[in-house]
Design an enzyme around this catalytic site. Structure first.
Site, PDB file in Angstrom:
ATOM      1  N   HIS A  97       1.006   5.547   1.290  1.00  0.00           N
ATOM      2  CA  HIS A  97       0.390   6.464   2.308  1.00  0.00           C
ATOM      3  C   HIS A  97       0.887   7.836   1.434  1.00  0.00           C
ATOM      4  CE1 HIS A  97      -1.269   4.632   5.712  1.00  0.00           C
ATOM      5  NE2 HIS A  97      -0.338   3.801   5.748  1.00  0.00           N
ATOM      6  N   TYR A 101       2.077  10.344  11.277  1.00  0.00           N
ATOM      7  CA  TYR A 101       1.386   9.066  11.156  1.00  0.00           C
ATOM      8  C   TYR A 101       2.094   8.207  10.134  1.00  0.00           C
ATOM      9  CZ  TYR A 101      -1.960   5.590   9.877  1.00  0.00           C
ATOM     10  OH  TYR A 101      -2.680   4.621   9.635  1.00  0.00           O
ATOM     11  N   HIS A 111       0.728  -1.236  -0.125  1.00  0.00           N
ATOM     12  CA  HIS A 111       0.022  -0.141   0.188  1.00  0.00           C
ATOM     13  C   HIS A 111       0.974   1.203   0.128  1.00  0.00           C
ATOM     14  CE1 HIS A 111       0.688  -0.574   4.414  1.00  0.00           C
ATOM     15  NE2 HIS A 111       0.569   0.763   4.536  1.00  0.00           N
TER      16      HIS A 111
END
Length: 91
Positions: A20, A84, A18
């Site tokens: 981000h 994050y 994935h």
């Protein structure tokens, strides 16, 4: 691509399964439109640049999954979101 559409990448983390991506864009651009453009243009570029490598792995499929998650910063600071994303290396 981001310059062309006036998107600003604030943070990026690429994992094996994935990505981000924290993007700043004008409010006239819907989050789904931004995701669609980024996914379609990056997939096209990857196919053009690495066709011989990718054809064996993605036969009959696409480069990206059709799904995606979008969140907005709202009342959270940009710095909090960037932290994050930087911490997701373990995910």
């Amino acid at each position: 691509m981001c310059n062309e559409y006036n998107y600003e990448i604030l943070s990026l983390h690429i994992s094996p399964d994935h990505v981000h991506l924290f993007v700043s864009a004008h409010p006239k651009n819907s989050p789904s439109e931004i995701a669609r453009k980024i996914k379609s243009i990056t997939a096209r570029e990857m196919w053009q640049q690495h066709e011989s490598l990718l054809e064996n792995y993605f036969w009959g499929g696409g480069f990206w999954e059709e799904s995606y998650y979008i969140g907005t910063a709202g009342e959270v600071s940009s710095q909090t979101i960037e932290q994050y994303i930087e911490r997701t290396e373990h995910v």
